[in-house]
Design a protein around this motif. Sequence first.
Motif, PDB file in Angstrom:
ATOM      1  N   GLU A  58      14.501  90.457 -28.641  1.00 29.35           N
ATOM      2  CA  GLU A  58      13.498  90.351 -27.581  1.00 29.35           C
ATOM      3  C   GLU A  58      12.317  89.487 -28.040  1.00 29.35           C
ATOM      4  O   GLU A  58      11.790  88.685 -27.260  1.00 29.35           O
ATOM      5  N   ALA A  59      11.917  89.628 -29.294  1.00 27.81           N
ATOM      6  CA  ALA A  59      10.828  88.795 -29.826  1.00 27.81           C
ATOM      7  C   ALA A  59      11.257  87.327 -29.834  1.00 27.81           C
ATOM      8  O   ALA A  59      10.467  86.436 -29.482  1.00 27.81           O
ATOM      9  N   TYR A  60      12.497  87.064 -30.212  1.00 30.23           N
ATOM     10  CA  TYR A  60      13.001  85.682 -30.209  1.00 30.23           C
ATOM     11  C   TYR A  60      13.014  85.130 -28.782  1.00 30.23           C
ATOM     12  O   TYR A  60      12.550  84.016 -28.534  1.00 30.23           O
ATOM     13  N   MET A  61      13.536  85.906 -27.837  1.00 27.13           N
ATOM     14  CA  MET A  61      13.604  85.441 -26.446  1.00 27.13           C
ATOM     15  C   MET A  61      12.207  85.141 -25.912  1.00 27.13           C
ATOM     16  O   MET A  61      12.017  84.168 -25.196  1.00 27.13           O
ATOM     17  N   GLU A  62      11.252  85.979 -26.288  1.00 30.42           N
ATOM     18  CA  GLU A  62       9.873  85.748 -25.859  1.00 30.42           C
ATOM     19  C   GLU A  62       9.351  84.442 -26.459  1.00 30.42           C
ATOM     20  O   GLU A  62       8.680  83.655 -25.785  1.00 30.42           O
ATOM     21  N   SER A  63       9.696  84.176 -27.713  1.00 33.54           N
ATOM     22  CA  SER A  63       9.198  82.979 -28.396  1.00 33.54           C
ATOM     23  C   SER A  63       9.728  81.676 -27.786  1.00 33.54           C
ATOM     24  O   SER A  63       9.091  80.642 -27.894  1.00 33.54           O
ATOM     25  N   VAL A  64      10.904  81.743 -27.151  1.00 30.19           N
ATOM     26  CA  VAL A  64      11.464  80.532 -26.523  1.00 30.19           C
ATOM     27  C   VAL A  64      11.251  80.533 -25.015  1.00 30.19           C
ATOM     28  O   VAL A  64      11.746  79.664 -24.311  1.00 30.19           O
ATOM     29  N   GLY A  65      10.518  81.533 -24.523  1.00 27.50           N
ATOM     30  CA  GLY A  65      10.225  81.586 -23.095  1.00 27.50           C
ATOM     31  C   GLY A  65      11.450  81.845 -22.235  1.00 27.50           C
ATOM     32  O   GLY A  65      11.562  81.328 -21.121  1.00 27.50           O
ATOM     33  N   PHE A  66      12.365  82.667 -22.744  1.00 23.17           N
ATOM     34  CA  PHE A  66      13.598  82.963 -21.997  1.00 23.17           C
ATOM     35  C   PHE A  66      13.270  83.749 -20.731  1.00 23.17           C
ATOM     36  O   PHE A  66      12.687  84.825 -20.779  1.00 23.17           O
ATOM     37  N   GLU A  67      13.641  83.172 -19.582  1.00 26.31           N
ATOM     38  CA  GLU A  67      13.291  83.777 -18.285  1.00 26.31           C
ATOM     39  C   GLU A  67      13.983  85.114 -18.040  1.00 26.31           C
ATOM     40  O   GLU A  67      13.498  85.939 -17.278  1.00 26.31           O
ATOM     41  N   GLY A  68      15.119  85.320 -18.681  1.00 31.77           N
ATOM     42  CA  GLY A  68      15.868  86.553 -18.460  1.00 31.77           C
ATOM     43  C   GLY A  68      15.405  87.722 -19.302  1.00 31.77           C
ATOM     44  O   GLY A  68      16.049  88.775 -19.314  1.00 31.77           O
ATOM     45  N   LEU A  69      14.297  87.564 -20.020  1.00 33.18           N
ATOM     46  CA  LEU A  69      13.830  88.618 -20.933  1.00 33.18           C
ATOM     47  C   LEU A  69      13.616  89.973 -20.255  1.00 33.18           C
ATOM     48  O   LEU A  69      14.101  90.985 -20.765  1.00 33.18           O
ATOM     49  N   PRO A  70      12.914  90.051 -19.113  1.00 32.80           N
ATOM     50  CA  PRO A  70      12.705  91.380 -18.507  1.00 32.80           C
ATOM     51  C   PRO A  70      14.023  92.095 -18.202  1.00 32.80           C
ATOM     52  O   PRO A  70      14.166  93.287 -18.476  1.00 32.80           O
ATOM     53  N   THR A  71      14.986  91.362 -17.682  1.00 33.99           N
ATOM     54  CA  THR A  71      16.305  91.952 -17.386  1.00 33.99           C
ATOM     55  C   THR A  71      17.000  92.359 -18.674  1.00 33.99           C
ATOM     56  O   THR A  71      17.619  93.419 -18.756  1.00 33.99           O
ATOM     57  N   HIS A  72      16.893  91.511 -19.687  1.00 34.55           N
ATOM     58  CA  HIS A  72      17.539  91.779 -20.971  1.00 34.55           C
ATOM     59  C   HIS A  72      16.977  93.061 -21.591  1.00 34.55           C
ATOM     60  O   HIS A  72      17.717  93.854 -22.166  1.00 34.55           O
ATOM     61  N   LYS A  73      15.670  93.263 -21.471  1.00 30.99           N
ATOM     62  CA  LYS A  73      15.045  94.479 -22.009  1.00 30.99           C
ATOM     63  C   LYS A  73      15.618  95.721 -21.326  1.00 30.99           C
ATOM     64  O   LYS A  73      15.896  96.728 -21.982  1.00 30.99           O
TER      65      LYS A  73
END
Length: 130
Positions: A58-73
């Motif tokens: 999740e920290a990595y996804m946040e660092s690259v601005g991954f749009e799917g992060l909320p769903t992934h969490k």
Amino acid sequence: TKEELGTNVNAMDVQHQKLISIMNKLFEQNESGVTIPELQATIDELVNYTVKHFQDEEAYMESVGFEGLPTHKIIHEKLLTEVSSHIEEFKRSGDAKINEKFFNFLRFWLSSHIRGIDQKYGAQSALAQK
């Protein structure tokens, strides 16, 4: 294979391989008939490493601005809830064997989560590096 589970993010691929290694260890212990405390120790190792992996991912996804992060969490939370449910069932049973449902769940997790969902942030990461 490693290619099928690859995300193009080396740190995450290494962690996925570690998760698979712990899952394999659990399966082998279950097949060889080790004691309940030995199985429980490997289950604890799997849970602890999974929590760490999800936090790192999740920290990595946040660092690259991954749009799917909320769903992934949310998906991560559901996976942890399901893992906990299987573990509770194992503890309640008092059996020295983990049931097949738990291993089916782990296989499903690997195939759907890593091959499907995790590769999406890997694809975004690959594009960002170009």
